[in-house]
Design an enzyme around this catalytic site. Structure first.
Site, PDB file in Angstrom:
ATOM      1  CG  HIS A 154      10.518 -42.656  -8.263  1.00 47.02           C
ATOM      2  ND1 HIS A 154      10.801 -41.499  -8.958  1.00 47.02           N
ATOM      3  CD2 HIS A 154      11.321 -42.621  -7.169  1.00 47.02           C
ATOM      4  CE1 HIS A 154      11.727 -40.810  -8.326  1.00 47.02           C
ATOM      5  NE2 HIS A 154      12.067 -41.468  -7.230  1.00 47.02           N
TER       6      HIS A 154
HETATM    7  P1  TYD Z   1      13.134 -38.666 -13.050  1.00 47.42           P
HETATM    8  O1  TYD Z   1      13.634 -39.600 -11.996  1.00 47.42           O
HETATM    9  O2  TYD Z   1      12.184 -39.236 -14.076  1.00 47.42           O
HETATM   10  O3  TYD Z   1      12.483 -37.399 -12.371  1.00 47.42           O
HETATM   11  P2  TYD Z   1      11.035 -37.245 -11.749  1.00 47.42           P
HETATM   12  O4  TYD Z   1      10.631 -38.628 -11.283  1.00 47.42           O
HETATM   13  O5  TYD Z   1      11.231 -36.270 -10.633  1.00 47.42           O
HETATM   14  O6  TYD Z   1      10.127 -36.687 -12.785  1.00 47.42           O
HETATM   15  O7  TYD Z   1      14.391 -38.052 -13.768  1.00 47.42           O
HETATM   16  C1  TYD Z   1      14.249 -37.165 -14.871  1.00 47.42           C
HETATM   17  C2  TYD Z   1      15.368 -37.460 -15.847  1.00 47.42           C
HETATM   18  O8  TYD Z   1      16.636 -37.228 -15.236  1.00 47.42           O
HETATM   19  C3  TYD Z   1      15.364 -38.906 -16.320  1.00 47.42           C
HETATM   20  O9  TYD Z   1      15.682 -38.901 -17.702  1.00 47.42           O
HETATM   21  C4  TYD Z   1      16.503 -39.547 -15.580  1.00 47.42           C
HETATM   22  C5  TYD Z   1      17.446 -38.388 -15.324  1.00 47.42           C
HETATM   23  N1  TYD Z   1      18.197 -38.525 -14.062  1.00 47.42           N
HETATM   24  C6  TYD Z   1      19.543 -38.840 -14.116  1.00 47.42           C
HETATM   25  O10 TYD Z   1      20.140 -38.999 -15.202  1.00 47.42           O
HETATM   26  N2  TYD Z   1      20.252 -38.945 -12.947  1.00 47.42           N
HETATM   27  C7  TYD Z   1      19.654 -38.775 -11.741  1.00 47.42           C
HETATM   28  O11 TYD Z   1      20.335 -38.885 -10.680  1.00 47.42           O
HETATM   29  C8  TYD Z   1      18.235 -38.473 -11.698  1.00 47.42           C
HETATM   30  C9  TYD Z   1      17.527 -38.280 -10.378  1.00 47.42           C
HETATM   31  C10 TYD Z   1      17.559 -38.360 -12.885  1.00 47.42           C
END
Ligand code: TYD
Length: 145
Positions: A57
């Site tokens: 992202h």
């Molecule tokens: P995500 O950003 O999708 O992780 P990645 O891109 O590394 O795979 O986050 C995974 C899950 O965690 C998503 O449901 C959102 C949640 N999340 C939070 O609630 N708070 C946060 O600070 C972060 C980074 C993620």
């Protein structure tokens, strides 16, 4: 400058200090000193299966410093024109990623721990999670810039 114009030249590898000791090393970071912004949120990725990819992202508003606390992983950076991969495998190195630079964390080693210091609370609206949307945003701005 408008943050949307950020390129790979606006990312940087920051050498954090290391207080060495035969009983183990220590690194300390402060807001607006070693970390080039004020930290509002800290999260870390762990128990990631070896070889796995996370975090494809970009952000509209958020800046971040990515640190490998244990093991290693590669950070793939993309500004819409150029791509670069940076290996992080030292706890005293931080990779600064500004707004509007796409990043993926790839090639996790087993036991790798990725610490992210972020300049904003979790705000899903300011994420760009669709790579094609990211590319078209960057292309449009490059056309008028
Ligand atoms: P995500 O950003 O999708 O992780 P990645 O891109 O590394 O795979 O986050 C995974 C899950 O965690 C998503 O449901 C959102 C949640 N999340 C939070 O609630 N708070 C946060 O600070 C972060 C980074 C993620």
């Amino acid at each position: 400058m408008d943050k949307i114009l950020n390129t790979l030249n606006d990312t940087k590898l920051i050498n954090l200090n290391k207080i060495e000791n035969s009983k183990g090393n220590l690194t300390v970071v402060h807001n607006n000193k070693e970390v080039p912004f004020s930290v509002k949120r800290v999260y870390y990725l762990y128990d990631v299966p070896g070889g796995e990819t996370r975090g494809g992202h970009a952000h509209r508003k958020l800046e971040q410093l990515i640190i490998s606390l244990s093991g290693s992983f590669d950070v793939l950076l993309d500004d819409g024109k150029e791509r670069r991969t940076i290996k992080l495998n030292r706890s005293y190195l931080g990779l600064y990623v500004p707004q509007y630079v796409w990043r993926e964390i790839v090639n996790f080693s087993t036991g790798g721990i990725c610490l992210v210091l972020a300049s904003l609370p979790y705000t899903p609206e300011e994420y760009i999670r669709d790579y094609n949307e990211f590319i078209s945003l960057k292309k449009n701005i490059n056309r008028v810039a």
